[in-house]
Design an enzyme around this catalytic site. Structure first.
Site, PDB file in Angstrom:
ATOM      1  N   ARG A 214      40.598  46.855  50.511  1.00 34.12           N
ATOM      2  CA  ARG A 214      41.686  47.803  50.788  1.00 34.12           C
ATOM      3  C   ARG A 214      41.585  48.311  52.232  1.00 34.12           C
ATOM      4  O   ARG A 214      42.597  48.468  52.922  1.00 34.12           O
ATOM      5  CB  ARG A 214      41.617  48.971  49.801  1.00 34.12           C
ATOM      6  CG  ARG A 214      41.975  48.585  48.379  1.00 34.12           C
ATOM      7  CD  ARG A 214      42.112  49.785  47.483  1.00 34.12           C
ATOM      8  NE  ARG A 214      40.869  50.228  46.889  1.00 34.12           N
ATOM      9  CZ  ARG A 214      40.458  49.916  45.660  1.00 34.12           C
ATOM     10  NH1 ARG A 214      41.188  49.109  44.901  1.00 34.12           N
ATOM     11  NH2 ARG A 214      39.335  50.388  45.181  1.00 34.12           N
ATOM     12  N   PHE A 230      51.388  44.195  41.794  1.00 39.79           N
ATOM     13  CA  PHE A 230      50.336  44.527  40.818  1.00 39.79           C
ATOM     14  C   PHE A 230      49.537  45.729  41.351  1.00 39.79           C
ATOM     15  O   PHE A 230      48.315  45.700  41.428  1.00 39.79           O
ATOM     16  CB  PHE A 230      49.412  43.331  40.557  1.00 39.79           C
ATOM     17  CG  PHE A 230      50.123  42.048  40.238  1.00 39.79           C
ATOM     18  CD1 PHE A 230      50.600  41.797  38.959  1.00 39.79           C
ATOM     19  CD2 PHE A 230      50.330  41.086  41.228  1.00 39.79           C
ATOM     20  CE1 PHE A 230      51.274  40.598  38.672  1.00 39.79           C
ATOM     21  CE2 PHE A 230      50.995  39.899  40.948  1.00 39.79           C
ATOM     22  CZ  PHE A 230      51.457  39.654  39.668  1.00 39.79           C
ATOM     23  N   ASP A 252      54.340  47.475  39.630  1.00 37.45           N
ATOM     24  CA  ASP A 252      53.440  47.187  38.514  1.00 37.45           C
ATOM     25  C   ASP A 252      54.238  47.226  37.212  1.00 37.45           C
ATOM     26  O   ASP A 252      55.202  47.988  37.086  1.00 37.45           O
ATOM     27  CB  ASP A 252      52.286  48.193  38.451  1.00 37.45           C
ATOM     28  CG  ASP A 252      51.088  47.648  37.683  1.00 37.45           C
ATOM     29  OD1 ASP A 252      50.165  47.119  38.327  1.00 37.45           O
ATOM     30  OD2 ASP A 252      51.094  47.743  36.440  1.00 37.45           O
ATOM     31  N   ASP A 301      47.529  41.473  44.142  1.00 39.27           N
ATOM     32  CA  ASP A 301      46.264  41.840  43.484  1.00 39.27           C
ATOM     33  C   ASP A 301      46.463  41.764  41.966  1.00 39.27           C
ATOM     34  O   ASP A 301      46.406  42.780  41.263  1.00 39.27           O
ATOM     35  CB  ASP A 301      45.850  43.250  43.923  1.00 39.27           C
ATOM     36  CG  ASP A 301      44.530  43.682  43.303  1.00 39.27           C
ATOM     37  OD1 ASP A 301      43.766  42.808  42.856  1.00 39.27           O
ATOM     38  OD2 ASP A 301      44.272  44.910  43.257  1.00 39.27           O
ATOM     39  N   CYS A 341      40.736  37.669  40.543  1.00 39.00           N
ATOM     40  CA  CYS A 341      39.565  38.375  40.026  1.00 39.00           C
ATOM     41  C   CYS A 341      38.972  37.678  38.801  1.00 39.00           C
ATOM     42  O   CYS A 341      38.208  38.289  38.045  1.00 39.00           O
ATOM     43  CB  CYS A 341      39.893  39.827  39.715  1.00 39.00           C
ATOM     44  SG  CYS A 341      41.148  40.031  38.430  1.00 39.00           S
TER      45      CYS A 341
END
Length: 400
Positions: A214, A230, A252, A301, A341
């Site tokens: 970030r 996201f 989101d 993300d 991730c």
């Protein structure tokens, strides 16, 4: 400690011998002696060579999780104190500890255990039977280590509500460990203030692993128009706003996440420039393209699209689709920050997928940097599950 001894099959235990922490059910030749699930057992190679001690669970495909490589080592309170203090010392040397992951399971040689610090609150997640029996002692030792550095913990919340516990033959657990407190905890990271909901937020309440990623996007945000996909509770969007972006849209699919993000924007005095939309990113990106929208920076993300090897092929399609769509929305010479991730989505596959997406939309990518998870989520070599976050920043250029 039981008197049981686990003997590996000849030729098995390759990951263990390379430095890994797990022994699978199909690697074991025999078990001598008696044990109860969760007990510590001795581990020997096929020829009787001692390989250490770990805790056993016949409910799990991961049959043994190693606690020590020393066959003579007693796994007692002194040993657990050493493990906790080693983990805390490492954090003090490598990260901002105001909010950070204090214990990261196998990578801190405490398999199945996660402990996060959010300001003066701890969140505990126990995902394996053997470590679950030790969590109270480990928690006490951690509090003592923090107290010696002048850090007082006002409350502890347990988030052992991940479904993986069911595979260990364990029930889900969630709630206060000790006195109740307000589960909305304010933290500060990279100069940004957040309200973290440790009771209802995803996983332990906040994704600490992206802390320095970030921060890395801040330098690209001065006077920029930014799209954060996201966004969860707004973390990348707020970093962009704080860094001087003129306009930020965070998206989101979770209404709860978007509401929390709006609160966080207000907390930072950014509500005039940082806005949020509850929408499905896969649906929204083509619409923005149709409207001719262009951004100086697009951030992707997403949650893990795959949690098993069997679904990697479909996950790759998903990553290719969103990256392809995102590249179309980046102005010529603008930037794309994109990540995965899932540890099943390997570095090689993720890189190949992005390359395919760029080729499909005739964009040229110039890599600014490649990053992984923050150092408080250390990557233990030979324990592949500890290396999961892949994060790229690219400049996106038109072919001309």
């Amino acid at each position: 400690m039981s008197d049981a001894v686990i003997t590996l099959k000849k030729g098995e235990g390759r990951a263990l011998k390379a430095g890994g922490m797990w022994i699978y059910d199909n690697e074991i030749a025999q078990v001598r002696g008696s044990f109860a699930n969760g007990d510590l057992v001795q581990v020997e190679d096929f020829d009787g060579y001692g390989m250490g001690r770990g805790f056993m669970n016949t409910h799990s495909k991961i049959r043994v999780r190693m606690m020590t490589r020393n066959p003579q080592q007693q796994v007692n309170r002194e040993f657990l104190r050493m493990r906790v203090r080693d983990a805390w010392t490492y954090r003090k040397q490598t990260v901002d500890t105001d909010s950070c992951r204090l214990i990261f399971g196998e990578a801190d040689f405490l398999p199945g255990l996660v402990m996060d610090k959010f300001s003066d609150v701890l969140v505990v997640q126990s995902l394996a039977l053997g470590i679950d029996r030790m969590k109270e002692v480990l928690l006490q030792e951690l509090k003592e280590a923090l107290a010696e550095d002048g850090i007082s913990i006002r409350g502890v919340y347990e988030r052992s509500d991940a479904k993986v516990r069911l595979q260990e033959g364990m029930e889900l657990q969630k709630g206060f460990l000790g006195a109740a407190f307000d589960p909305q905890v304010e933290i500060r990271e990279n100069g940004v203030r957040y309200l973290v909901d440790v009771a209802e937020g995803q996983k332990t309440g906040f994704f600490l692993d992206q802390k320095y990623n970030r921060l890395a996007i801040q330098k690209l945000c001065k006077n920029a128009r930014v799209l954060d996909c996201f966004t969860h509770t707004g973390s990348f969007a707020l970093n962009a706003g704080l860094a001087g972006a003129r306009e930020v849209l965070g998206v989101d699919a979770s209404l709860l996440g978007v509401q929390q993000a709006e609160k966080n924007a207000k907390l930072n005095g950014l509500s005039d420039r940082v806005h949020f939309l509850c929408a499905d990113v896969f649906d929204l990106l083509p619409k923005l393209e149709e409207q001719g929208e262009q951004y100086d920076l697009v951030i992707l993300d997403p949650p893990a699209f795959t949690k098993s090897r069997s679904s990697v092929k479909n996950a790759a399609k998903g990553y290719r689709e969103i990256n392809l769509r995102a590249m179309k929305l980046v102005r010529d010479g603008g930037y794309l920050a994109t990540c995965s991730c899932s540890h099943f989505m390997t570095y090689e596959l993720f890189t190949q997928t992005i390359h395919q997406a760029a080729r499909n939309v005739h964009k040229r990518l110039r890599q600014v940097e490649y990053r992984t998870q923050a150092p408080d989520h250390p990557i233990l070599w030979a324990a592949e599950e500890s290396y999961y976050l892949k994060f790229y920043i690219f400049q996106v250029c038109e072919e001309k």
